[in-house]
Scaffold this motif. Structure first.
Motif, short mmCIF file in Angstrom:
data_model
loop_
_atom_site.label_atom_id
_atom_site.label_comp_id
_atom_site.label_asym_id
_atom_site.label_seq_id
_atom_site.Cartn_x
_atom_site.Cartn_y
_atom_site.Cartn_z
N SER A 2 -35.86 6.12 2.68
CA SER A 2 -35.97 5.12 3.72
C SER A 2 -36.78 4.07 2.68
O SER A 2 -37.18 4.63 1.23
N SER A 3 -36.69 2.72 2.52
CA SER A 3 -37.12 2.01 1.86
C SER A 3 -38.28 0.61 1.41
O SER A 3 -38.31 0.72 2.97
N HIS A 4 -39.24 0.80 1.05
CA HIS A 4 -40.22 0.06 1.75
C HIS A 4 -40.20 -1.69 0.27
O HIS A 4 -39.80 -1.06 -0.22
N HIS A 5 -40.53 -2.76 1.22
CA HIS A 5 -40.36 -3.53 0.50
C HIS A 5 -41.99 -4.10 0.32
O HIS A 5 -42.74 -4.17 1.49
N ILE A 6 -42.41 -5.07 -0.88
CA ILE A 6 -43.76 -5.16 -0.72
C ILE A 6 -43.89 -6.44 -1.70
O ILE A 6 -42.68 -6.88 -2.42
N VAL A 7 -43.89 -6.97 -0.69
CA VAL A 7 -44.13 -8.96 -0.56
C VAL A 7 -45.08 -9.44 -1.19
O VAL A 7 -46.03 -9.18 -0.14
N LYS A 8 -45.04 -9.79 -2.85
CA LYS A 8 -46.48 -10.12 -3.19
C LYS A 8 -46.11 -12.20 -2.58
O LYS A 8 -45.52 -11.97 -2.14
N GLU A 9 -48.04 -12.46 -2.20
CA GLU A 9 -48.67 -13.36 -2.28
C GLU A 9 -47.65 -14.17 -2.63
O GLU A 9 -47.38 -14.27 -4.28
N ASP A 10 -47.34 -15.91 -2.24
CA ASP A 10 -46.20 -16.98 -2.77
C ASP A 10 -44.89 -16.21 -3.32
O ASP A 10 -44.12 -16.90 -4.02
N GLN A 11 -44.35 -14.50 -3.08
CA GLN A 11 -43.34 -14.46 -3.62
C GLN A 11 -42.38 -15.15 -3.24
O GLN A 11 -41.20 -15.37 -3.44
N GLU A 12 -41.92 -15.36 -1.23
CA GLU A 12 -41.55 -15.77 -0.60
C GLU A 12 -41.51 -17.59 -0.72
O GLU A 12 -42.55 -17.68 -0.74
N ASN A 29 -36.10 -18.25 12.95
CA ASN A 29 -37.03 -17.17 12.71
C ASN A 29 -36.75 -16.45 11.48
O ASN A 29 -37.46 -15.59 10.96
N GLN A 30 -35.38 -16.89 10.87
CA GLN A 30 -35.03 -16.42 9.54
C GLN A 30 -35.89 -17.02 8.21
O GLN A 30 -36.69 -16.14 8.02
N LEU A 31 -36.55 -17.48 9.05
CA LEU A 31 -37.15 -18.84 7.84
C LEU A 31 -38.84 -17.78 7.99
O LEU A 31 -39.32 -17.79 6.96
N LEU A 32 -39.22 -17.12 9.12
CA LEU A 32 -40.87 -16.82 9.21
C LEU A 32 -40.28 -15.72 9.08
O LEU A 32 -42.04 -15.01 8.73
N GLU A 33 -39.48 -14.77 8.54
CA GLU A 33 -39.28 -13.38 8.30
C GLU A 33 -40.49 -12.64 7.97
O GLU A 33 -41.16 -11.60 8.29
N TRP A 34 -40.58 -12.76 6.38
CA TRP A 34 -41.63 -12.14 6.07
C TRP A 34 -42.91 -12.93 5.39
O TRP A 34 -43.37 -13.18 4.70
N ASN A 35 -43.52 -14.01 6.77
CA ASN A 35 -44.91 -15.16 6.89
C ASN A 35 -44.58 -15.69 5.60
O ASN A 35 -46.02 -15.11 4.65
N ALA A 112 -37.77 -30.88 -8.39
CA ALA A 112 -37.36 -29.70 -9.30
C ALA A 112 -37.37 -29.24 -10.60
O ALA A 112 -37.37 -28.42 -10.43
N ALA A 113 -38.40 -29.81 -11.20
CA ALA A 113 -38.72 -29.50 -12.55
C ALA A 113 -39.45 -28.35 -12.08
O ALA A 113 -39.96 -28.13 -13.11
N LYS A 114 -40.52 -28.71 -11.36
CA LYS A 114 -41.21 -27.92 -10.47
C LYS A 114 -41.80 -26.58 -10.23
O LYS A 114 -42.22 -25.89 -9.64
N ILE A 115 -40.93 -26.94 -8.06
CA ILE A 115 -40.96 -25.66 -7.65
C ILE A 115 -39.01 -26.34 -7.25
O ILE A 115 -38.74 -27.68 -6.91
N GLN A 116 -38.84 -24.88 -6.67
CA GLN A 116 -37.47 -25.16 -6.02
C GLN A 116 -37.07 -25.37 -4.90
O GLN A 116 -38.18 -24.73 -3.94
N VAL A 117 -36.42 -26.40 -3.77
CA VAL A 117 -37.29 -27.16 -2.47
C VAL A 117 -35.71 -26.69 -1.33
O VAL A 117 -34.28 -27.38 -2.37
N VAL A 118 -35.57 -26.29 -0.90
CA VAL A 118 -34.23 -26.51 -0.10
C VAL A 118 -34.77 -27.40 1.00
O VAL A 118 -35.02 -27.48 1.86
N LEU A 119 -33.96 -28.64 1.60
CA LEU A 119 -33.68 -29.53 2.75
C LEU A 119 -33.40 -29.16 3.62
O LEU A 119 -32.06 -28.76 3.49
#
Length: 187
Positions: A2-12, A29-35, A112-119
């Motif tokens: 099995s594989s385990h994924h560790i999601v660090k805070e603010d990684q997603e 639901n896809q956007l909320l998947e990793w909390n 754009a220079a400070k954070i990657q944003v998708v609308l």
């Protein structure tokens, strides 16, 4: 094995909910998947809570009836999205998705220079790219360019004002007269 994924805070990418109208539940639901960190405003709070979404940050200029624990409240002193993005940048977040139906896509260029944003808005995914951007897509896919500063495209056929389709299976490219531009795709 099995594989385990560790999601660090603010990684997603954080999720900024500026509107819940016409947002497909499968996408939500896809956007909320990793909390992710969820930010909304007072206007959307009730509906977001009704959807069962845990709100982390609320931006409001009025007292709110918070039925959830541990909600950080920010005062609405400028625009909701400016406050939300500034908060995420100060927190060290590198990316955010915005759910909305009425946001000027040029807002993305300002940050754009400070954070990657998708609308994610009105059936489109809009994002900032550097001039010289290339991407592989199948023939006949829609591409929307939100700028009058496009100086050259390859692999795209124009079908309307700022609207294109991919001419063939393969890479397309876009050059802008500035360092960055906006590209939209159907979702």
């Amino acid at each position: 094995m099995s594989s385990h994924h560790i999601v660090k805070e603010d990684q997603e990418p954080a999720l900024i909910i500026a509107a819940t109208d016409r947002i497909p539940s499968s996408l939500l639901n896809q956007l909320l998947e990793w909390n992710p960190i969820v930010i909304t405003d007072g206007r959307n709070l009730e509906h977001v809570v009704q959807l069962g979404i845990k709100v982390d940050v609320l931006v409001t200029d009025e007292p709110a009836d918070l039925s959830q624990d541990h909600v950080f409240v920010l005062p609405l002193t400028t625009s909701f999205l400016d406050i939300a993005l500034t908060y995420l940048i100060k927190r060290g977040c590198r990316a955010a998705n915005i759910l909305s139906t009425d946001v000027d896509p040029n807002l993305l260029l300002r940050y754009a220079a400070k954070i990657q944003v998708v609308l994610l808005s009105n059936g489109r995914r809009t994002f900032v790219v550097k001039s010289g951007f290339t991407k592989w897509k199948p023939k006949g896919e829609s591409v929307f360019l939100h700028s009058n500063q496009v100086i050259e495209t390859k692999g795209l056929q124009q079908t309307g004002e700022n609207e294109y389709i991919t001419a063939h299976d393969g890479f397309y490219s876009i050059h802008f007269d500035q360092s960055h531009g906006l590209v939209g795709e159907q979702i």
